[in-house]
Every structure is written in C-alpha cells, then in structure tokens.
Design an enzyme around this catalytic site. Structure first.
Site, PDB file in Angstrom:
ATOM      1  N   THR A   1      -2.506   1.483  -4.516  1.00 38.17           N
ATOM      2  CA  THR A   1      -2.958   2.489  -3.828  1.00 38.17           C
ATOM      3  C   THR A   1      -4.461   3.040  -4.402  1.00 38.17           C
ATOM      4  OG1 THR A   1      -2.285   4.637  -2.823  1.00 38.17           O
ATOM      5  CG2 THR A   1      -1.287   3.581  -5.150  1.00 38.17           C
ATOM      6  N   GLY A   2      -5.094   3.305  -2.999  1.00 37.87           N
ATOM      7  CA  GLY A   2      -6.395   3.900  -3.787  1.00 37.87           C
ATOM      8  C   GLY A   2      -6.436   5.807  -4.520  1.00 37.87           C
TER       9      GLY A   2
ATOM     10  N   ASP B   1       0.643  -1.164   0.006  1.00 38.38           N
ATOM     11  CA  ASP B   1      -0.173   0.141   0.174  1.00 38.38           C
ATOM     12  C   ASP B   1       1.041   1.070  -0.539  1.00 38.38           C
ATOM     13  OD1 ASP B   1      -2.584   1.541   0.772  1.00 38.38           O
ATOM     14  OD2 ASP B   1      -1.795   1.263   2.463  1.00 38.38           O
ATOM     15  N   LYS B   2       0.577   2.573  -0.457  1.00 40.43           N
ATOM     16  CA  LYS B   2       0.678   3.202  -0.673  1.00 40.43           C
ATOM     17  C   LYS B   2       1.442   3.944   0.833  1.00 40.43           C
ATOM     18  CE  LYS B   2      -0.273   7.674  -2.613  1.00 40.43           C
ATOM     19  NZ  LYS B   2       0.094   8.691  -1.060  1.00 40.43           N
TER      20      LYS B   2
ATOM     21  N   ARG C   1      -6.602   4.175  -8.018  1.00 38.39           N
ATOM     22  CA  ARG C   1      -7.800   4.013  -8.033  1.00 38.39           C
ATOM     23  C   ARG C   1      -8.118   2.519  -7.733  1.00 38.39           C
ATOM     24  NH1 ARG C   1      -8.885   8.467  -5.926  1.00 38.39           N
ATOM     25  NH2 ARG C   1      -8.579  10.422  -7.854  1.00 38.39           N
TER      26      ARG C   1
END
Length: 1026
Positions: free
Chosen positions: A607-608, A349-350, A709
């Site tokens: 990541t989102g 994850d970021k 995203r």
C-alpha cells in the site's frame, strides 16, 4: 509555452501556437496521440504473431515437422493424419485467443472514443479522446475524468483551486486540492517555466469534483501518461501446468526417437544389410511418422476448449454476483484457470481492496465516558457542558468543505426543513467521518462563510465562530489545530491528533481513562484521535498571532520556524476525549484472509498508505494477530543503525524459532527501505552477501508482510523479487486502482477489483471480481477444481496415447520392421479427435472430486494440490507405466489368445486388420471405462457422453467396414469389424482383456476411496463439534 522536466525534456506550445519571429530555432517535437492500448494483437499482426506464439509450443512445432516429413517422403500413413488435427488445433486456439483480444479492443475503444471538449480558435470543439494532442487546451467539467496528463491553467473557482478524486488511480475517494499555477496567458506567446509538481498537475484517470469546470493544457498523452508508464509491458503468461506439459512432451519425444531408432537398427540387423545409410535415415523418419501419435496434438486443443468453456463457471457463479453494482466476475483470459489452484503468495492492495475506503465514526470517549455512535447512547446531564464542547471542537477543528445541492434524485431534501441537501468533502476521509458523526449526534457543521464557521446545535440554533488561524496537520507533529472566536468574544484553541502527540501536551483531564480506551480501540484496528482544547485570553491570542506571522513571513527556514511556533502554541491543553474511526473493511475480508492463511498462502499487503494506518487495517483484517511479533524494517530504524545491521538482527530473530518455540512473526517494511534492500550492494564481502537473499529469508519466516509507502512500480518489483526467488512460487496480485496495474501484470495471476469508480485494474487483469471476499471461492473452489480437472486431463491424454501407440511399436517385432500400421488410417486419425476426446473434455469441465461446500469449509484441502503436486514426475511415471501395462495386455493378450489359427463360424481365418481392430476395440473401451472409474461426479451428461462415445465407435466401425465407399481407392477394412464380432472367442477376449487391464486401477481406486471416506468422516465430525 510550457517547459518542464518529468519523463523527458519537452517544450509544449499552448494551443499549438508557433513561436514568434526572432526566437531561437524551433524544432517541432513529435508526441504520441492519446490512444491507450491494453490489447495484444492488431488486425495486421494477429496471424503472424499468433502463429509464432502457437508454434513455440513443442507439440505444435513437432507436428508441423511431421506433417512436412509426410509430404516429402513416402510414409506408411497419409499426411492428412497429422495435417488435419494440427490445422484444427491451430484454428480453434487462434479463434479463442482472437475472441479474448477482441474483448480487450472493445474496452479500449470505449475509452479512446470517449468525447472530450477542446478549445480551438476561441471555440469549444468536441473530439474523441484518442485524437487529443499535446498542447491542446482541454475543458473538463465537474464529474468528468481527465483524458490525459494536464497542467491546470484556469478554474471556475475564485480562489484558483479545483478538487479532484483519484479513486480510479489509487482507490482513495478523498478530495485533493489542485492549485492554479499559470496566472495569465496573453495573445502573444509568453515564456512560463512550470514544473510538474502535484500542486498543478492533473493525472489521467482522476476525476474533477466540486468545481464547475477547468481549462488545462495536455502535456502527456496516450502511453506516455503517468498511468500508462506505471503499467508493465504485457507479456504472455504461461501456467505451471503448461510448463509441465512441455516437459512431458520432451520426455515423450525422447521415447519416440528411441522407438524409431530401435526399430531402424533392428530392421537392418534383421535384414543383415547395414550399408544403406540414406535408406536407413528415410526409414527412421518413416518410423517417426508411424509412432508420432504418442505426442498428443489434440491434447492442446482439448486443453484450450476446457479452459475457455470452464471459465464460464466463474461467469455463471451467482455467489460472486454483486447486487449493488449489478455485475458479476469477468474472465479476461482463460489461459490461467488452473493457476488459481496453485497460488502460494497473495499480494493485495489495501485501500479499496481490503477496505471500502469509507470511514465511519464508531465511538467517542468524553472524559472517560464511552458513546457508541451507532447506538447513540443518551448523554448524561452532568457531563452536558464537556460533551457539547467536545462536539463543537470536532465541528470546528477540520478543513472540511460543504457542497450543497438543491435536489437529490429529483427530490428536495435537507438537513432539516427548509435547508438544502449537503455533503462534506475533504482531502482527509477521517475528517469527513468525524464531521458526519457529529451530525448524527446533533451538531451539524453548515459552512464556512466570510471567515465564520457556522454550526447547528441540538436545539437547531445556529452558532457562529470566527476562524482566526488554522495550524495545518503534518506528519511530524501528527496533529492539527484551529483558533476560533465565539460570538460571546471567547478565544478557543482546539486541537486533534494522534495520542502520542496529544497526551504529552495535556495538563489536565481524565488522561488515564481516555488512554485506556484509545489503546483498546487501537488493538481493535480502529483509527484513534485525541481531542483537547485551551482558552486563550486576548493578550495570549495577540502574542500567538505575532509568533505565527513572524514564522510565515520568514524568508529562510520558514518550515522550521513554523514548526517551532506550533510547538510553542500547542501546549498546556485540557483533554476532552478521543474518537475511534473505522476504515470499514470489505464484507468478509478478514474471513477471506484467514481462509487463505489456512490454505497455506502467504498474504502481503502492498500500500501507499502510512505505516500506522496500514498496520491498523492489517490487525482488523486478521493479517496480524494479537500474538504476532511485529518486526520493523523502516526508515526510522535504518537511521538509528545501518541497513546491514538491521537486516542481520531481524534474520537472527526469525531464525531463532527454528531451534526453539514457534513464534508468529509479521514484517513491516517501508518503500524507501525496500529500495535500499533491492539496490545491488557495492561491497559483498563487507556486507555479508546480497541483501535480497537476507530479506527473502526473513520474509519466508514471517506469516504476513506489510509494505507501506509503496510506489506503483515498487509493488511490481516486490512481486518480481518473490517470483524470482529459488522456490519460484506462484504469485497472485489483487488491486482496484491504476496504481496496482503494474503488480497485476507482473504476477502469475492478476485480479482486478471492479469498484464504483475506475476500471483500469479490471481491464488489465486476468480476472476481475467485485469484492475481495469473492477471492476465497475463486481460489479454494474454482481454482481447486480447475487444477484437479486439467491435471487429470493432461495425465490421461499421455496415458491413452501410450496405450494407443505402444502396441504399434510391439507389432513391428512381428512384421519384420516393415512399418506396417497395426490400425487402419481412419482409426489413427479419429482416435484422439472423435473416439476418446469428448469423455475427457466433459470430465475436465464437470468433475467435482470433493463437494463444493467441503472445499469452502476446509481451506486446508487446498494444500493437497499445492506446488503442482498432481503433475509431479512420480505421478507422471505412474500413468506412463500404467499405459505401458495396459498396452502390453491389449497386444499380447490378443496375440496369445489367437496364437493358434483361429477361425470364424464360417471357417475364415483372422487376418492382420482383424487383429489390429481387436486390439483397437479393447483399447477404446479400456481407456473410456478407465475415465468412468475416475469420475466422482456423475450427471446425465457424463452417462450420455461416455456410453455415447463407445456406441459411436461401434456404429462408425460397422458403417466404415460395412459399406463400399466410392471415394476410397482400396478398402482394407471391408467387413473386418462384422467378421470379428461374429466370433464368440473375440467377444470373450474383448471382455477378458478389458477386465485384466482395469484390474490394477480398480484395486487402487477401492483402497483410495476407502481412505478418502474415512477422511471425510473426520471432517464432518470436526465441523459438527464446532
């Protein structure tokens, strides 16, 4: 009543009030309670479920069958020789797995028994979180976490909003605004149609901020909450080493059956009586029992103990202890220790994992003059007016709110004397960083009061600006603006946004100097914004107001008309300057990623976040380098040409390097495009094959991949896709939020980051660490050691059992295939449990074939053990053949040395038990000394255990054969060991056979160590030159 559609269709009666008479038929729905479960077992299913999982292992199931055979038919050995070791293995494994699940139960209980406040009959009642039901009206106070998914009913704020942070869900520490949608609740039930939209939905795990209290109704509880639905179901993870062990066991089972079959056939050929089929089958089973020790049941319990005890080395590692949190790493399951040494793909994850999610203003560029905030360079007087206008623009152009507190830690402090302590909150952490940066430069934003923004300038004078309009930020315009009126009556329009959206709208200012600085900062991985302004006359302001009001009141295409209005208003700017904000990477995150690359691992960031933000972080963390050619597989590109064409273009690009010069490629893919790639193609012939395979081929040739995203379940899908690819690589997922749990559970190894807020990822992971940088040592050092140790343990166990049972097979050719055991029952039972178990267990805990500092300095050493290299078939065959060679030396050496009738000093002859004891003595000494030869890292414990095991064997044999034990019906070993030791030739034979057995291994070790020290010398020379 709340009626909505999200996961299913349900009607929720607020406060559990039944519908009034006359309404349609009421069918009560059943909903789960609010318990969360991350454990695997319950009190009732532990024994059957654990036994089922354990007997799925080939060795355990095999020994159960052997034990039953020994009970049913007359066999040459006692049922206890198989039953006791099996019972010991099953019990120890069950205790270990039960203890680990008990830890998970404790963590679940801490969450489930957390107190919550519920409104019942007009009173506030306190109850446990697990007893919360759908329809309960919950009161949540500031800084409390939402116990389930809720719909906001009312809030203590006058504007009907509340602020929440979702740090425990997605790592984002920014404040998000939730709006009260349900306006009134009457005493009689009123039907209100409400849908689960982000404006009034409060998700479990989020935290209430800057709001005294709220009232909300529970709509989804327990395992139906969005957080729980994002979790994948827990499955039993099995390591590559365990799969290799099972494969080897099948081979050895085949060898065992072959041995039993050969002996059975030869027995009846020798007896010339081929007609007794039933007796032949019984004899076959008897031979199976006699040779069954070639399958090492005790290997499993040794492996379990090695994993459990070895996991404490991670817990005790002071280098991985975090002083700030006061915590060290956690091991939630020790079954996967060796997988840490086999990782090929790292999915991270970021936000909150690679970065601290702590934005900080690094520098300002005003009219081409650069000011580094940390240094706080003195401003030139000649630029005073433009500087101050720039600072005012940043103090006014934002949506930041101020929260004030009288005291901090019981001590009154303030921005300046007499003022209360305050801090800033916003839905954008960038805005907070800019306002705090201005505060350090002397311009402090105080508050928004009565539509007036108050700021404090360098002279501690308060300036008031009336806030007239806010043109909010959107992802299309990529900018925001405010219109303010100064105390002197001047109208200003301040605008800040991305360089690509500001520069085309600028008519004056030092554009080239600012542009050069923006490009420089972007390459450095900083988040850049440009700031511009223009003055408005009173007439221009009136015209702007009319234009905005007309767009806001439009009943159709309101968004489109607002965008057109913004486009007309935001132009003809004067450029003031630019800012550079750093989303600070975690300490040594870039160094960790670089080390993982050198170790041969591919790192993917899932990541989102939006693409630009994530890409900047990838450059800062050295995932992408300046010479990396970025390939984009985004929605924007697939709109311009078909997905099929884009994929094949990218495929041709990356495959060019196979025939030409090497080019470093990086891939960026958006979540929406990924969904299209993973969707099964309708027409395979037209589309040229499956998109998944083309996508995987592109990814294989890219050094790094960024997926932005991404929804939580998409993260798990991408991990599953890589796991299922033809190479079947070992994957590792690391994250800190609840939205990372699905990929953590999907990956072979899941690691959670223990952040300041939220422990969902840590609770559902296999391992938990406090900082991303600790991943380097966990993989390159601990993972390397774990794999080396357990690989040696597995191969050594098979080797020593071949040495143990092959002489028994050869002995049948000299005893008429009568199933006569070569060794005594006590030796058969204790060989794996007592005589040879402790040295290999200690070796598998303590061995360090390479110094820890060298492993950290040279990550490429990790490549040497990749792809299960130490448990491949050639290595396995080498150990097996070595065992066969040693076994033949033991047996035939003893046989030929005593071919002539040998007498002891008192004239007695050696019998079959003396012969067997001689072979067994050489066996125990040889396999133990073989392990001593393999040991690189000697401590006093190694010496104690290795020499102590040999001494224990001698003492046991003296006692076992030197005393008449009353509980034995017969004592065939009485005085056998003493008689053997009283013979000089026996001593000479033992020493000679041990030397001959170890000779091939000694020669191999000498050659390997000579090459190894040459390699070490090269490494030291390399690092000394650096």
């Amino acid at each position: 009543i709340l009626q909505f559609s999200w996961v299913d269709s349900r009607t929720v009666y607020i406060g559990h009030k039944v519908p009034p008479p006359g309404t349609e038929a009421y069918i009560p729905q059943r909903f789960p309670d609010n318990r969360v479960v991350s454990s695997k077992y319950t009190f009732w299913n532990f024994i059957p479920k654990n036994l089922f999982e354990q007997f799925r292992r080939i060795a355990n199931f095999y020994f159960l069958i052997i034990f039953l055979v020994q009970l049913i038919i007359d066999t040459p050995t006692s049922p206890m020789t198989s039953g006791l070791p099996l019972f010991f293995v099953i019990t120890v494994t069950a205790i270990k797995q039960g203890y680990e699940d008990w830890i998970r139960h404790k963590a679940d209980n801490a969450v489930n028994q957390c107190p919550v406040h519920v409104i019942q009959h007009g009173k506030v009642v306190r109850k446990q979180s697990q007893k919360l039901q759908v329809g309960d009206i919950v009161q949540v106070k500031e800084d409390e976490t939402f116990p389930c998914d809720l719909i906001l009913l009312s809030t203590s704020r006058e504007d009907g909003t509340c602020f929440v942070t979702t740090a425990s869900l997605d790592g984002e520490s920014s404040h998000k605004v939730i709006t009260e949608e349900v306006d009134t609740l009457h005493a009689t039930i009123e039907l209100i149609h409400t849908y689960c939209i982000s404006s009034n939905l409060l998700l479990r795990g989020a935290t209430l901020k800057n709001t005294e209290y709220i009232h909300a109704v529970a709509i989804y509880t327990g395992m139906e909450t969005k957080m729980a639905l994002n979790y994948q179901s827990k499955s039993q993870k099995r390591s590559a080493v365990e799969k290799s062990m099972n494969a080897y066991l099948i081979v050895y089972l085949g060898i065992l059956i072959s041995k039993a079959l050969i002996n059975t056939v030869l027995k009846y050929v020798w007896q010339a009586n081929p007609n007794l089929l039933i007796r032949a089958f019984t004899d076959f089973l008897a031979f199976m029992v006699l040779f069954n020790y070639i399958i090492p049941v005790s290997m499993y319990v040794t492996v379990e103990m090695q994993k459990f005890l070895g996991s404490y080395f991670i817990l005790w590692d002071d280098d991985m202890f975090d002083e700030e949190l006061g915590e060290g790493p956690l091991v939630n399951t020790s079954d996967l220790n060796e997988e840490l040494g086999q990782v090929e793909y790292v999915f991270t994850d970021k936000t909150g994992t690679l970065t601290e999610n702590n934005m900080e203003l690094r520098e300002c560029c005003v009219d081409g003059n650069v000011y580094v905030i940390s240094v706080q360079t003195c401003m030139c007087v000649s630029h005073q007016e433009r500087e101050e206008l720039f600072f005012r623009a940043l103090c006014l152009c934002h949506t930041v709110q101020v929260k004030e507190e009288e005291t901090v830690d019981g001590i009154k402090r303030g921005i300046h004397q007499g003022k209360s302590t305050s801090f800033y909150i916003s839905s954008s952490p960038d805005e907070v960083a800019l306002v705090e940066g201005m505060k350090r430069l002397g311009f402090t934003y105080l508050r928004l009061k009565d539509s007036h923004m108050e700021i404090l300038n360098r002279e501690d004078e308060m300036e008031r600006f009336e806030l007239l309009e806010v043109l909010n930020f959107d992802s299309v315009r990529r900018r925001m603006s405010v219109i303010v009126k100064s105390s002197s009556g001047e109208y200003y329009l301040f605008c800040k946004g991305a360089d690509s959206s500001i520069f085309p709208r600028v008519v004056s200012g030092k554009v080239e100097q600012v542009r050069a600085r923006v490009e420089h900062n972007a390459v450095e991985g900083l988040r850049t914004l440009c700031v511009a302004y223009k003055k408005l006359t009173h007439e221009e302001y009136d015209q702007t107001c009319r234009l905005l009001n007309s767009a806001k009141l439009a009943l159709q295409d309101r968004d489109k008309k607002l965008a057109e209005a913004y486009d007309v208003i935001e132009k003809d700017f004067i450029l003031l300057g630019a800012t550079a904000v750093e989303d600070r990477l975690q300490d040594k995150a870039a160094d960790t990623i670089e080390s993982l690359h050198k170790a041969g691992m591919k790192v993917w960031v899932l990541t989102g976040d939006k693409m630009e933000t994530a890409a900047a972080t990838c450059y800062a963390s050295k995932l992408f380098h300046r010479n990396t050619q970025i390939l984009e597989l985004t929605t924007k590109r697939t709109e311009e040409q078909s997905l099929h064409d884009v994929l094949f273009d990218l495929s041709r690009t990356v495959l060019r390097q196979l025939s030409g010069d090497y080019q470093d490629y990086g891939l960026i893919i958006a979540g929406a495009t990924l969904s299209a790639v993973l969707k099964p193609t309708q027409d395979v012939t037209n589309n040229g094959g499956n998109y998944k395979e083309i996508f995987l081929e592109i990814c294989r040739n890219c050094s790094a991949v960024l997926c932005c995203r991404m929804a939580p379940l998409q993260k798990a899908q991408i991990v599953k896709l890589i796991k299922a690819s033809k190479e079947h690589p070992i994957t590792l997922a690391i994250g800190d939020g609840a939205n990372d749990v699905s990929m953590i559970l999907e990956a072979h190894v899941g690691i959670g980051i223990m952040g300041k807020e939220g422990r969902q990822a840590a609770r559902n992971s296999d391992y938990a660490i406090t900082k991303f940088k600790h991943l380097k040592k966990m993989l390159l050092v601990h993972g390397h050691y774990y794999y080396i140790r357990i690989a040696e343990l597995v191969q050594y166990f098979f080797y020593k059992n071949v040495c143990f049972i092959f002489p028994q097979f050869l002995y049948q050719f000299f005893c008429g295939f009568s199933q006569q055991p070569l060794y005594d029952t006590a030796y058969l039972t204790l060989y794996n449990i007592s005589f040879t178990s402790l040295p290999i267990l200690l070796y598998s805990l303590m061995e360090q074939h390479i110094n820890m500092d060298i492993l950290k300095r040279d990550p490429s050493l990790y490549r040497d053990i990749a792809k299960n290299s130490l448990l491949r078939w050639p290595t396995f065959i080498y150990w097996t053949l070595l065992g066969v060679f040693d076994a033949m030396v033991f047996f035939f050496g003893a046989f030929f040395l005593f071919d002539n009738t040998t007498f002891t000093s008192n004239g007695q002859m050696f019998g079959n038990w003396t012969f067997g004891t001689l072979v067994f003595t050489v066996l125990v000494f040889t396999v133990t000394l073989k392990l001593a030869l393999d040991t690189h890292y000697w401590t006093w414990i190694n010496h104690f255990v290795i020499w102590g095991s040999l001494l224990f064997y001698v003492i046991f044999s003296l006692l076992w054969g030197g005393i008449i034990w009353p509980f034995l019906n017969y004592q065939r070993m009485y005085y056998v060991f003493m008689q053997m030791l009283s013979s000089g030739p026996a001593w000479l034979s033992i020493i000679l056979l041990i030397i001959v057995s170890l000779l091939p291994d000694v020669v191999k070790k000498v050659l390997c160590r000579a090459l190894y020290y040459c390699y070490l010398k090269e490494i030291f020379v390399l690092f000394s030159t650096k």
